[in-house]
Design an enzyme around this catalytic site. Structure first.
Site, PDB file in Angstrom:
ATOM      1  N   HIS A 134       0.815   5.869  -2.941  1.00 34.36           N
ATOM      2  CA  HIS A 134      -0.173   4.801  -2.797  1.00 34.36           C
ATOM      3  C   HIS A 134      -0.608   4.297  -4.174  1.00 34.36           C
ATOM      4  CE1 HIS A 134      -0.996   4.196   1.420  1.00 34.36           C
ATOM      5  NE2 HIS A 134      -2.155   3.617   1.158  1.00 34.36           N
ATOM      6  N   ASP A 138       0.836  -1.197   0.000  1.00 33.91           N
ATOM      7  CA  ASP A 138       0.000   0.000   0.000  1.00 33.91           C
ATOM      8  C   ASP A 138       0.868   1.243   0.000  1.00 33.91           C
ATOM      9  OD1 ASP A 138       0.917  -0.465   2.618  1.00 33.91           O
ATOM     10  OD2 ASP A 138      -0.771   0.600   3.502  1.00 33.91           O
ATOM     11  N   ASP A 142      -6.145  -2.612  -2.240  1.00 34.00           N
ATOM     12  CA  ASP A 142      -5.157  -1.863  -3.015  1.00 34.00           C
ATOM     13  C   ASP A 142      -4.602  -2.714  -4.146  1.00 34.00           C
ATOM     14  OD1 ASP A 142      -5.446  -0.959  -0.270  1.00 34.00           O
ATOM     15  OD2 ASP A 142      -3.831   0.454  -0.649  1.00 34.00           O
ATOM     16  N   GLU A 147      -2.144   9.067  -1.024  1.00 32.44           N
ATOM     17  CA  GLU A 147      -3.252   8.235  -0.556  1.00 32.44           C
ATOM     18  C   GLU A 147      -4.556   9.019  -0.509  1.00 32.44           C
ATOM     19  OE1 GLU A 147      -4.368   5.527   3.396  1.00 32.44           O
ATOM     20  OE2 GLU A 147      -2.795   7.051   3.496  1.00 32.44           O
ATOM     21  N   ARG A 183       5.260   3.868   6.075  1.00 36.21           N
ATOM     22  CA  ARG A 183       4.664   3.656   7.401  1.00 36.21           C
ATOM     23  C   ARG A 183       4.042   2.280   7.555  1.00 36.21           C
ATOM     24  NH1 ARG A 183      -0.701   7.319   6.360  1.00 36.21           N
ATOM     25  NH2 ARG A 183      -1.924   5.628   5.475  1.00 36.21           N
ATOM     26  N   GLU A 184       3.549   1.655   6.460  1.00 34.62           N
ATOM     27  CA  GLU A 184       2.876   0.368   6.575  1.00 34.62           C
ATOM     28  C   GLU A 184       3.597  -0.760   5.837  1.00 34.62           C
ATOM     29  OE1 GLU A 184      -1.363  -0.070   6.659  1.00 34.62           O
ATOM     30  OE2 GLU A 184      -1.657   2.090   6.564  1.00 34.62           O
TER      31      GLU A 184
END
Length: 953
Positions: free
Chosen positions: A827, A521, A533, A810, A525-526
């Site tokens: 994103h 994604d 997605d 995003e 951060r993730e």
């Protein structure tokens, strides 16, 4: 096992012997361009029991195709003749299949090299010469072939550097806590070769990232190996041929092992002190096997075990989210070379991690792909330097510094600056979600110029703030390195509109930055594989890149992520259902319909683009089960009561502005599910499941009726209708839910909302934005599609570009009104819309009757603002090229139709009347090129290069 040094000379001779692989056939020539096994040229770690063979051919002339093939497979090149092929002689097979022909010979053995060749017959029955000899080598195949090799891990964490700690603080914590995570470990072992080596192969599997060294040099050019997976169920190994790197006498092997996603015991932990394991699977561990074949015919194995030496070293901290810390004062010298004194090292710890299956990695590896120099350097208010690399990428920084001993250099990477441009803004990368800010740390040893780049983490960034240096940074001091899965770019798009070309570039960048063994994604951060997605940008990725193995691997991630889940209406029934994220232990709830349909869409898109049914048959039971699970949400009105929603529409914030999601999640989820019911009907037929096929047809018809009854409404004060939002209306038109008699009213209703209510703007999130431009264009609203795409005002893609973003954010916000751009700025779910460039503007889509572009549709539909496009579409038969230009209402197209395929030129009756092919009328061309008509006005073109000219109606 065939010895590879001999293999190369054998293949060279065979290439010479079989180089005359062209044959004149009725004045034309056919020739083999590329030969593949499991979509690869001469692969070295095949693990399927039935490898598939494909061949791409070139042919002069027109309407050329294959009528038969003959494949030979043998254990040696000497046996690769018709009467001696000892593994498989297909004999002459009357078939036009030239892609994914399954092996049907004797069982194949692990670690053996095999030889094959093929010849074909054209449409007139004339045979080609045999192809050049090709090879494929089998991998380890099963657990037993790992022999007595053992998993090893670090026994003693001996780190003493004070810099081994980082601050951990999630958004729900009052203050940060120092954490150090699992230590990076160094292993070494020497081997004394008393005999000459003819062939040496190494097989290595890391649970966690690793780097392998031989005699001081890194083996291979992979980084961040292996790809993440659900390690307890499926892990991946890599094979290297190290024959040329072995030396007589002693050889030294070394391994550095980092945490990767396997040893992730920090990020996502609620309290890293009380929950030492976090979302990790345990301390990282590695297994290595070296297969040695000597010139005297004997063989031996060398492998990891408790006799390997271990130590910690200069990598004193490593975390996939936080970054690496390298304390150069703890460097180990020539630790991976022969003769190194390891007397103070301990012995490795042998462990038995929970790993159900280890397979050869089939996807392209992650590599360092490109370097970027600073485009701008300026001082922040605190006196530290900020570097702008000009492009938002995923990767790391590369340093060359000269500072005093013990000097700490910190590099904080971010995607954005404050709105005023004076300092970095960490709103999207500061660690509020995972607890770790993106920071690289280097502690100098102070002996001249020191060069360093990380090994076990990557970040998403465009900017870098540098603290601890004594002079202004320049290109000699710092560079940014793009690090990503090395997916091969195979398609292309260009148009007369520079704005669209830039959108295409941004869309590709956003994908490349987010492929690190899984479709992510975001890269900061993730770094998670959210299912929604993944399917949102899948088709666009397939138009641009070779993703054949990539999505097969990700389907295994989804399967191994599945959990027992109770039915909604029938809680006594349990289904195997994926979670919203795959793979990994950082997950969420069961996958809601609009996310979970990735389980069906990814095989469907793979089948559409490649025509190989293997992925459909492999995962059919999982897809069938999941479809039944979602049917368990059916309410009294016939609608499935489940859905996540049209993610990230303009101005939407699920906490501050949830009402900005115009489309009801139930509506968009049911639109997707309607489409998936049709897909599953096709899949059931492919799997000879007549009962489920009939069930899918019935359910689809029922849902269409229920959907229209529940959601199709009149628009007040107009004669138009719609499905209560742009997204739902677009989906209904795309998926064929709209009743035939209502289509015109619905299309006009959609246009009315865009133009009159939204002021010429879209209001769609990822679900609607994928299709809105294609749908509008299909139904005669191409100019409106172009308008909402290119309007400079918020919201639009052009607006995002005007703010200087080089990847798609995003969220869709008015950035100039914010302190800095929050949420991810990278994103790929927002790249899905760009499929429009290929399927509408380029006008090339596969037929669903003969997928994989065996037959394909050519029908460019475009706005008046576009005067030309050029696309190249990758297919299993070679590239389709379509370059067209519009002049005074006349469309001129240069179309290449690959050998053994057919193009269906979709025309209106008036367009057909004006059609000229290669400067002759259609009637003349029919006889000259053997053309046929399909229906009243469609024209079927066989292989060849065509100049098409007609008046566009």
């Amino acid at each position: 096992m065939i010895k590879k040094q001999h293999l190369f000379s054998i293949v060279f001779l065979s290439l010479f012997c079989f180089s005359c692989n062209q044959v004149t056939t009725s004045g034309t020539a056919i020739a083999f361009d590329k030969l593949l096994v499991n979509s690869k040229e001469n692969p070295v770690t095949v693990e399927s029991e039935q490898p598939s063979f494909s061949w791409i051919m070139g042919a002069k002339g027109f309407n050329k195709s294959q009528s038969a093939y003959h494949v030979l497979v043998a254990s040696s090149i000497d046996k690769l003749v018709e009467n001696e092929a000892d593994l498989w002689n297909s004999e002459k097979v009357e078939s036009d299949q030239s892609a994914f022909v399954k092996y049907k010979g004797k069982p194949l053995e692990a670690m053996h090299t095999y030889f094959w060749k093929v010849r074909v017959w054209d449409e007139e029955g004339a045979a080609s010469s045999w192809s050049d000899v090709q090879t494929f080598e089998m991998g380890l195949l099963n657990q037993e072939n790992w022999g007595t090799s053992k998993w090893i891990t670090l026994k003693n964490d001996t780190r003493t550097s004070k810099h081994r700690f980082r601050d951990y603080k999630r958004g729900n914590m009052d203050k940060g806590k120092p954490v150090d995570g699992f230590a990076a470990s160094y292993f070494r072992k020497e081997i004394d070769l008393s005999k000459a080596v003819e062939n040496a192969q190494v097989y290595i599997c890391g649970l966690g990232y690793y780097e392998l060294y031989l005699n001081g040099e890194k083996v291979g050019d992979h980084v961040l190996d292996p790809a993440p997976s659900n390690y307890d169920k499926q892990a991946y190994y890599v094979n290297y041929d190290i024959t040329e790197h072995m030396q007589s006498g002693k050889n030294a092997f070394g391994i550095i092992l980092g945490n990767g996603f396997y040893g992730q015991n920090i990020s996502w932990s609620r309290d890293p002190e009380s929950n030492k394991k976090g979302v990790s699977y345990g301390p990282p561990t590695v297994r290595c096997l070296v297969k040695l074949n000597y010139t005297d015919g004997t063989s031996a194995d060398f492998y990891t075990d408790e006799n390997w030496k271990e130590a910690t070293g200069p990598i004193v901290f490593n975390n996939i989210y936080g970054g690496d810390t390298y304390d150069a004062r703890y460097e180990l010298g020539g630790w991976n070379t022969v003769g190194y004194n390891d007397a103070n090292w301990g012995n490795a710890k042998v462990v038995s991690p929970q790993v159900k299956k280890i397979s050869a990695s089939q996807i392209p590896p992650i590599k360092k792909l490109q370097e970027f120099e600073p485009q701008q350097v300026f001082k922040a208010p605190d006196g530290n330097w900020i570097v702008d690399f000009g492009q938002n990428i995923a990767g790391w920084v590369k340093l060359n510094v000269q500072e005093k001993e013990g000097q700490l250099i910190e590099v904080t990477t971010t995607e954005a600056l404050l709105t005023n441009g004076k300092d970095i803004f960490q709103g999207s990368t500061g660690g509020g979600a995972n607890g770790m800010a993106q920071i690289y740390k280097y502690i100098c040893k102070g002996d001249g110029i020191e060069s360093w780049e990380p090994k076990f983490s990557y970040h998403g960034f465009r900017y870098a703030k540098i603290e601890g240096i004594s002079k202004k940074p320049d290109a000699k001091m710092i560079k940014a390195v793009l690090v990503a899965t090395d997916i091969k770019e195979t398609g292309s798009f260009a148009s007369s509109d520079d704005l669209l070309n830039k959108m295409h570039s941004i869309s590709k960048w956003t994908i490349v930055d987010n492929v690190h063994g899984i479709p992510e994604d975001c890269p900061h951060r993730e770094k998670c594989g959210w299912l929604g997605d993944a399917h949102a940008f899948c088709e666009y990725a397939l138009y641009n890149y070779d993703m054949y193995d990539f999505y097969k691997k990700y389907m295994e991630d989804i399967r191994t992520q599945m959990r027992p889940t109770k039915g909604h209406n029938n809680p006594d029934i349990k289904f195997q259902v994926p979670t919203m994220i795959a793979p990994g232990k950082r997950t969420s709830t069961y996958a809601k319909i609009d996310w979970g349909v990735a389980t069906m869409y990814l095989p469907w898109y793979n089948f559409k683009f490649y025509g190989d049914d293997a992925i459909v048959k492999e995962y059919y039971e999982e897809m069938r089960n999941l479809t039944n699970f979602y049917l368990n949400f059916k309410g009294e009105n016939g609608i499935m009561q489940d859905g996540m929603g049209d993610w990230c529409p303009p101005s939407w914030d699920r906490r501050k502005n949830p009402g900005a999601m115009e489309c009801d999640p139930i509506i968009s989820a049911n639109a997707y599910f309607y489409d998936v019911l049709g897909i599953m009907e096709t899949f059931a037929k492919m799997n000879n499941d007549a009962n489920f096929q009939a069930k899918m047809k019935t359910e689809k018809e029922a849902l269409k009726k229920a959907f229209n009854k529940a959601f199709l409404v009149d628009i007040p004060n107009t004669n138009y209708k719609w499905y209560q939002s742009q997204t739902a209306t677009v989906q209904a038109l795309q998926f064929g839910i709209v009743p035939e008699a209502e289509i015109e009213q619905v299309v006009n209703g959609l246009a009315y909302d865009i133009e009159q209510i939204k002021g010429g703007h879209h209001s769609t999130g990822i679900h609607g934005n994928r299709y809105i431009y294609t749908v509008l264009t299909k139904y005669g609203k191409g100019d409106l599609a172009h308008q909402i795409l290119t309007t400079p005002d918020f919201p639009s893609q052009a607006y995002v570009m005007s703010k200087g973003f080089t990847t798609w954010p995003e969220r869709q916000f008015e950035w100039e009104k914010m302190e800095g751009p929050t949420n991810s700025l990278n994103h790929p779910m927002h790249s899905g819309f760009a499929t429009y460039f290929y399927e509408a503007l380029g006008g090339v889509q596969t037929s669903l009757e003969a997928t994989g572009f065996k037959e394909f549709i050519v029908n460019p539909e475009f706005p008046s603002q576009i005067t030309s496009t050029k696309v190249s579409v990758p297919t299993p038969y070679g590239p389709i090229n379509n370059a067209w230009e519009s002049k005074d209402g006349t469309l001129i197209s240069h179309l290449k139709v690959p050998f053994n395929t057919k193009a269906i030129l979709e025309l209106t009756p008036s367009e057909l009347q004006t059609l000229i092919i290669n400067d002759v009328s259609f009637e003349e061309a029919k006889a000259k090129y053997g053309l046929k008509q399909n229906g009243k006005s469609n024209v079927v073109l066989g292989s060849g290069n065509y100049k098409l000219k007609y008046i566009k109606s």
